[in-house]
Write a protein that holds these residues in place. Structure first.
Motif, PDB file in Angstrom:
ATOM      1  N   SER A 100      49.470  85.663 -31.883  1.00 58.00           N
ATOM      2  CA  SER A 100      49.781  85.228 -30.523  1.00 58.00           C
ATOM      3  C   SER A 100      50.119  86.428 -29.667  1.00 58.00           C
ATOM      4  O   SER A 100      50.938  87.251 -30.043  1.00 58.00           O
ATOM      5  CB  SER A 100      50.979  84.273 -30.578  1.00 58.00           C
ATOM      6  N   ARG A 101      49.474  86.512 -28.514  1.00 63.99           N
ATOM      7  CA  ARG A 101      49.734  87.627 -27.599  1.00 63.99           C
ATOM      8  C   ARG A 101      50.738  87.206 -26.533  1.00 63.99           C
ATOM      9  O   ARG A 101      51.659  87.942 -26.222  1.00 63.99           O
ATOM     10  CB  ARG A 101      48.402  88.037 -26.949  1.00 63.99           C
ATOM     11  N   THR A 102      50.578  86.000 -25.999  1.00 67.72           N
ATOM     12  CA  THR A 102      51.431  85.584 -24.876  1.00 67.72           C
ATOM     13  C   THR A 102      52.302  84.361 -25.198  1.00 67.72           C
ATOM     14  O   THR A 102      52.918  83.792 -24.301  1.00 67.72           O
ATOM     15  CB  THR A 102      50.571  85.313 -23.614  1.00 67.72           C
ATOM     16  N   THR A 118      50.312  80.118 -28.771  1.00 67.97           N
ATOM     17  CA  THR A 118      50.026  79.745 -30.163  1.00 67.97           C
ATOM     18  C   THR A 118      51.324  79.743 -30.975  1.00 67.97           C
ATOM     19  O   THR A 118      51.524  78.889 -31.846  1.00 67.97           O
ATOM     20  CB  THR A 118      48.979  80.711 -30.767  1.00 67.97           C
TER      21      THR A 118
END
Ligand SMILES: Cc1cc2nc3c(=O)[nH]c(=O)nc-3n(C[C@H](O)[C@H](O)[C@H](O)COP(=O)(O)O)c2cc1C
Length: 174
Positions: free
Chosen positions: A12-14, A17
Motif C-alpha cells: 500500500s502506497r497511500t 489497501t
C-alpha cells in the motif's frame, strides 16, 4: 479440520489497501504484514508511475525488505494489492515468487483508482502455484492522479466494512 493460521499481507502506497487489510483483520484476526521494498520508492506520483511501468515491462523484481520468517506456519494467506498500470505492482510479484504457496488457501483483495482490478487476480492465481485461490474482493480506493489519497475512511470505511463482511461470508471464510 486443521486450525487456520491466517496471514494478511498487503502492499500500500497511500493507505487504501491497508485500510481494507485492517478491516479483514478486525473481522477474523490474523497476522498483518505490510510489504516494503528495500529501496525507497519515489514519493512523486508521476515518478512512481514511470518506474512501475518500466519494472513491469522489463520484469524487474524489486527486492523486499519485508521477510516473513514464519510464513510456512500460515495456511491461509490474504494478499492485498492496489492496481498499478492495470496489473500488480512488481513488489507484489516479488512476494509471490519468493514464497511457496503449495496447499495454502490464498484470498486476494484489491483497491484501485476506478478502472478496476485489472489483471491482479489472474496474476495472483498464476503465481501462487499449488494454492486454492478464493474469489477476491475489489473496491475503488484513491485517485492519486487527482490528489485523492486515502479515501477508505469515515462513512466510506463503514460501507467497505459491510462489503468485506458479505464477501467473507459468501466465500465461507470465518
Ligand atoms: C503507480 C500507480 C499506478 C496506478 N495505476 C492504476 C491503474 O492502472 N488503474 C486504476 O484503477 N488505478 C490505478 N492507480 C490508483 C490506485 O490503484 C489506487 O489509488 C489505490 O487505491 C491505491 O492503493 P493504496 O492507497 O493502498 O496505495 C495507480 C496508482 C499508482 C500509484
Amino acid at each position: 479440520m486443521a486450525t487456520q493460521k491466517t496471514l494478511i499481507v498487503y502492499y500500500s502506497r497511500t493507505g487504501n489497501t491497508r485500510a481494507v487489510a485492517e478491516l479483514i483483520q478486525a473481522k477474523i484476526g490474523g497476522d498483518l504484514v505490510q510489504l516494503k521494498t528495500t529501496a525507497a520508492r519515489p514519493k512523486n506520483y508521476r515518478a512512481e508511475v514511470e518506474l512501475n511501468q518500466e519494472e513491469q515491462e522489463n520484469n524487474v523484481l524489486p527486492e523486499l525488505e519485508t521477510k516473513i520468517p514464519n510464513f510456512a506456519n500460515h495456511n491461509r494467506i490474504f494478499i492485498g494489492t492496489p492496481t498499478w498500470n492495470m496489473a500488480l505492482p512488481q513488489a507484489v510479484v516479488s512476494f509471490l515468487k519468493e514464497h511457496d504457496f503449495a496447499d495454502k488457501t490464498v484470498i486476494p483483495f484489491n483497491t484501485n483508482g476506478g478502472y478496476g482490478a485489472g489483471s491482479v487476480f489472474t496474476q495472483i492465481k498464476r503465481e501462487a502455484k499449488g494454492a486454492a485461490v478464493l474469489r477476491g474482493y475489489s473496491v475503488k480506493g484513491g485517485e492519486e492522479i487527482s490528489g485523492r489519497l486515502l479515501v477508505i475512511k469515515g462513512n466510506k470505511k463503514v460501507a467497505v466494512a459491510q462489503e468485506v463482511d458479505h464477501w467473507l461470508s459468501a466465500i465461507n471464510v470465518k
